[in-house]
Design a protein around this motif. Structure first.
Motif, mmCIF file in Angstrom:
data_model
loop_
_atom_site.group_PDB
_atom_site.id
_atom_site.type_symbol
_atom_site.label_atom_id
_atom_site.label_comp_id
_atom_site.label_asym_id
_atom_site.label_seq_id
_atom_site.Cartn_x
_atom_site.Cartn_y
_atom_site.Cartn_z
ATOM 1 N N ASP A 131 0.818 -1.224 0.000
ATOM 2 C CA ASP A 131 0.000 0.000 0.000
ATOM 3 C C ASP A 131 0.849 1.270 0.000
ATOM 4 O O ASP A 131 0.314 2.378 -0.013
ATOM 5 C CB ASP A 131 -0.923 0.008 1.240
ATOM 6 N N GLY A 132 2.160 1.116 0.085
ATOM 7 C CA GLY A 132 3.049 2.284 0.089
ATOM 8 C C GLY A 132 3.072 3.005 1.422
ATOM 9 O O GLY A 132 3.410 4.188 1.491
ATOM 10 N N ASP A 133 2.698 2.284 2.497
ATOM 11 C CA ASP A 133 2.662 2.921 3.816
ATOM 12 C C ASP A 133 3.942 2.734 4.629
ATOM 13 O O ASP A 133 4.048 3.224 5.747
ATOM 14 C CB ASP A 133 1.475 2.371 4.636
ATOM 15 N N LEU A 134 4.876 1.983 4.078
ATOM 16 C CA LEU A 134 6.138 1.800 4.824
ATOM 17 C C LEU A 134 7.055 2.975 4.533
ATOM 18 O O LEU A 134 7.173 3.407 3.386
ATOM 19 C CB LEU A 134 6.835 0.514 4.389
ATOM 20 N N GLU A 135 7.706 3.440 5.591
ATOM 21 C CA GLU A 135 8.561 4.615 5.387
ATOM 22 C C GLU A 135 9.919 4.453 6.053
ATOM 23 O O GLU A 135 10.102 3.610 6.922
ATOM 24 C CB GLU A 135 7.871 5.860 5.964
ATOM 25 N N ASP A 136 10.823 5.290 5.633
ATOM 26 C CA ASP A 136 12.156 5.437 6.225
ATOM 27 C C ASP A 136 12.848 4.114 6.531
ATOM 28 O O ASP A 136 13.023 3.281 5.666
ATOM 29 C CB ASP A 136 12.066 6.300 7.509
ATOM 30 N N GLU A 137 13.166 3.990 7.813
ATOM 31 C CA GLU A 137 13.958 2.841 8.251
ATOM 32 C C GLU A 137 13.254 1.514 7.956
ATOM 33 O O GLU A 137 13.859 0.552 7.493
ATOM 34 C CB GLU A 137 14.193 2.957 9.752
ATOM 35 N N LEU A 138 11.941 1.499 8.239
ATOM 36 C CA LEU A 138 11.171 0.265 8.033
ATOM 37 C C LEU A 138 11.186 -0.147 6.562
ATOM 38 O O LEU A 138 11.345 -1.320 6.225
ATOM 39 C CB LEU A 138 9.724 0.449 8.510
ATOM 40 N N LEU A 139 11.059 0.841 5.701
ATOM 41 C CA LEU A 139 11.066 0.575 4.262
ATOM 42 C C LEU A 139 12.444 0.068 3.823
ATOM 43 O O LEU A 139 12.552 -0.894 3.037
ATOM 44 C CB LEU A 139 10.705 1.851 3.492
ATOM 45 N N ALA A 140 13.471 0.683 4.362
ATOM 46 C CA ALA A 140 14.840 0.271 4.003
ATOM 47 C C ALA A 140 15.073 -1.173 4.435
ATOM 48 O O ALA A 140 15.622 -1.987 3.683
ATOM 49 C CB ALA A 140 15.850 1.194 4.671
ATOM 50 N N GLU A 141 14.621 -1.486 5.642
ATOM 51 C CA GLU A 141 14.774 -2.855 6.156
ATOM 52 C C GLU A 141 14.027 -3.849 5.268
ATOM 53 O O GLU A 141 14.533 -4.904 4.920
ATOM 54 C CB GLU A 141 14.197 -2.940 7.574
#
Lengths: 500, 195
Positions: free
Chosen positions: A260-270
């Protein structure tokens, strides 16, 4: 530096002592550096000395003559008569009388004695002493011209040849001999059950026999390996875990958020870091994306109703042909209609977001059984055809009545009817009753519907929310490695999520 | 997912803790899988190897021979996986010099003990694999026999007619097991390596 082409002349002259002082020194200096030349010199020297041993050559010729003479002389009565029968060895290809066989039976020992005697100095002398003097007179004169003792090492060489033969024979024997100790004896040795002479013999052999050492080692290691129950358990625990668990390190929620494109920053990188390497996670993300796409397709409703019409048309046509042709393959109709139904159920399942997770599992994996007359063997095809005609047309209550009728009238292979009755009940949503029917099939013990009955029974439990029973049944299906293993694993995974 | 300290992980492996094993699998397996696939292996190779790596670590722990001073569980696990895979590549006669190192493995873990332990694990793993292919009564019988349970008792537990039958049956099971091991090409390779 000596040219290669001149090697041979130089070597010959050198060996014959025909080089002058200067040439000899030059030749010897060359030999020190030239390995090839040295080898050639050694070879030539050998050849020369072999050729020079004329006395040995003569002796060899004489021995050959003597052996030939002995073969020809049938009346000879010395120890070599042992070979007389053996000379007729060609007769073996012909029909042999029992007496001949008896005479032949010790031919091998005779050969043995022959070999023994020719290697024995005494007998060689004796042999020559007993020769017919008239026949060998002239030869004897020349033969006696040299003394055996004068030919240095000759006797040794003759003996040496026999030793070589003996060595060959021994290696052949070693190859053909089977291991001396059986598995039982090795086991007894390891368990300290060998005593006295047996133990002594075993230990002597063990010291010398590398193969036996390996055997004993294998038995010992095997004993230790089997006793490692903790390792055995841990291994099966890990492999069980790897079969049922997902291999990604992110939660279902994170996957949805990622899509859904709701992951951001650190979480997205992980997440991306794992996604780059984790192929299973890639597949999961792709699957979820596809499901989302299918939910979004609004025109699916139109498609569904079109398909429903198509199904109804197809069925009515097929039923006509059933009436006309009794050999019609019901399985085919059912497969086609079932396929459409399953597809619709699947789509409906996807669309209905209110469904709980267990229902979703059921809908995703439930595929009604085919009717395959070829599996139904002989009994009461009348009942079966009648019942299954209702079954394929979705008239399950009527089908059940026919099956019940069949139970009252047939004795054998009731499992066929139990199976289809179970399938009909399951279709009607009467899961508990369906389970009873499937149990009957499974308890029958030996029929072609067992595997399917287990599968449908487990699905009924899923639908009824009997999680632990369903889990046990699905695990059993996986352990049996049956046709539904893959589906069972998938449901188990889903069940785990609902339990959490 | 909850994170665990190295100490918790090691203790978890020692007691076969399902949660810890699950954690290890979810946390590290995909990286090993990626490494194997990048180095001429497949999914099956990866799962076999991962499993054996955990078993090797368990063996080390059991021998009280695993202390992390400078290294970490992750580094050690990856190093063991890498070592096991290099061994496989050697066996398959694939050039191991060109290995594509995608794992942050810990260097200098290859003490002699580990090499021996891996060899032992390989051999025992092979025996155990074939042991698992025996019928369950054969497995039970052999295990009881090796646990030194008296034959009379074994016969009683297994419902055999008598001691003699139990003994004959045991020999048959063992012979079958040994013949399966000897027929295994892996065993032949191990023998070659030994000579």
């Amino acid at each position: 530096m000596i040219r290669k082409a001149e090697f041979f002349d130089w070597i010959e002259d050198y060996l014959l002592g025909q080089l002058n002082e200067g040439e000899r020194k030059e030749f010897e200096a060359e030999m020190k550096f030239n390995e090839e030349l040295t080898k050639e010199v050694i070879l030539q020297k050998g050849i020369q000395s072999a050729i020079k041993e004329k006395d040995v050559l003569i002796f060899k010729e004489k021995l050959g003559d003597i052996v030939n003479q002995n073969d020809a002389n049938e009346n000879e009565t010395d120890s070599f008569e042992l070979l007389d029968d053996f000379a007729d060895i060609q007769e073996i290809t012909e029909t042999i009388a029992p007496e001949d066989l008896i005479n032949f039976y010790d031919s091998l020992p005779k050969v043995h004695v022959y070999h023994h005697e020719i290697t024995s100095d005494e007998n060689i002398h004796k042999f020559y002493k007993e020769q017919d003097k008239e026949k060998t007179n002239s030869e004897e004169d020349s033969f006696m011209d040299f003394e055996l003792e004068e030919i240095e090492g000759l006797e040794d060489a003759v003996l040496e040849k026999d030793i070589l033969n003996l060595r060959d024979t021994l290696s052949q024997v070693a190859k053909s001999v089977v291991p001396q100790f059986s598995e039982v004896e090795i086991d007894n040795y390891i368990n300290n059950e060998l005593t006295g002479k047996e133990l002594e013999q075993f230990e002597i052999e063990l010291k010398q026999n590398r193969k036996l050492q390996k055997e004993v080692e294998l038995h010992r290691e095997l004993k230790n390996a089997i006793q490692e129950t903790d390792i055995l358990n841990l291994r099966s625990q890990i492999s069980g875990l790897m079969e049922t668990e997902t291999s990604w390190n992110v939660s279902s929620q994170s996957i949805e958020d990622y899509i859904d494109g709701d992951l951001e920053d650190e979480l997205l990188a992980e997440f991306n870091a794992e996604l780059r390497e984790n192929t299973d996670l890639m597949a999961e993300v792709a699957l979820r994306k596809k499901v989302n796409e299918s939910i979004g397709e609004k025109d699916i409703f139109a498609l569904r109703s079109e398909m429903k019409n198509a199904r109804e048309n197809a069925e009515s046509k097929e039923i006509k042909s059933i009436v006309m042709d009794t050999n019609f393959n019901f399985s085919r109709i059912w497969k086609s209609s079932a396929a459409i139904l399953i597809f619709l159920i699947g789509i409906a399942g996807v669309l209905n977001n209110q469904h709980n997770s267990l229902d979703k599992s059921y809908d995703m994996f439930y595929e009604a059984p085919d009717w395959s007359p070829e599996r139904s063997v002989t009994p009461s095809l009348g009942y079966l055809q009648k019942g299954n005609l209702y079954y394929v047309n979705g008239k399950y209550n009527k089908a059940i009545k026919v099956y019940d009728e069949a139970f009252a009238n047939i004795k054998n292979e009731k499992f066929v009817f139990h199976f289809y009755k179970g399938a009909s009940l399951q279709k009607l949503g009467r899961y508990e009753e369906a389970i009873v029917e499937f149990n009957q099939v499974v308890n029958d013990g030996d029929n072609m519907f067992i595997e399917e009955s287990r599968w449908f029974r487990s699905l009924c439990h899923v639908k009824l929310g009997n999680k632990s029973i369903a889990k046990n049944e699905l695990t059993a299906i996986i352990n049996r490695n049956g046709d539904y293993k893959k589906e069972a694993k998938a449901i188990l995974r889903r069940l785990k999520y609902t339990i959490r | 997912m909850k994170g665990y300290s190295d100490e918790q992980i090691l203790k978890g492996i020692l007691r076969h803790d399902n949660l810890i094993l699950q954690y290890i699998y979810k946390q590290y397996y995909y990286r090993v899988n990626y490494f194997i696939k990048k180095n001429q292996g497949n999914e099956e190779d990866a799962s076999d190897l991962f499993q054996e790596a955990v078993i090797v670590i368990y063996r080390k722990l059991k021998e009280n021979d695993l202390i992390f001073e400078k290294s970490s569980f992750q580094g050690y696990l990856f190093a063991v996986c890498r070592f096991l895979w290099l061994k496989q590549l050697e066996k398959r006669r694939i050039e191991k010099e060109k290995i594509n190192d995608t794992l942050p493995f810990q260097e200098n873990i290859y003490d002699d003990n580990l090499v021996d332990l891996v060899d032992k694990n390989e051999k025992y793993g092979l025996y155990q694999k074939h042991f698992k292919t025996l019928s369950s009564d054969c497995q039970k019988l052999l295990q009881m026999f090796f646990d030194k349970i008296p034959l009379r008792e074994i016969a009683k537990i297994m419902g055999y007619k008598g001691e003699k039958y139990a003994k004959t049956r045991k020999y048959k099971c063992k012979e079958l097991l040994i013949s399966r091991i000897k027929q295994d090409s892996e065993y032949k390779k191990i023998l070659e390596d030994d000579t």
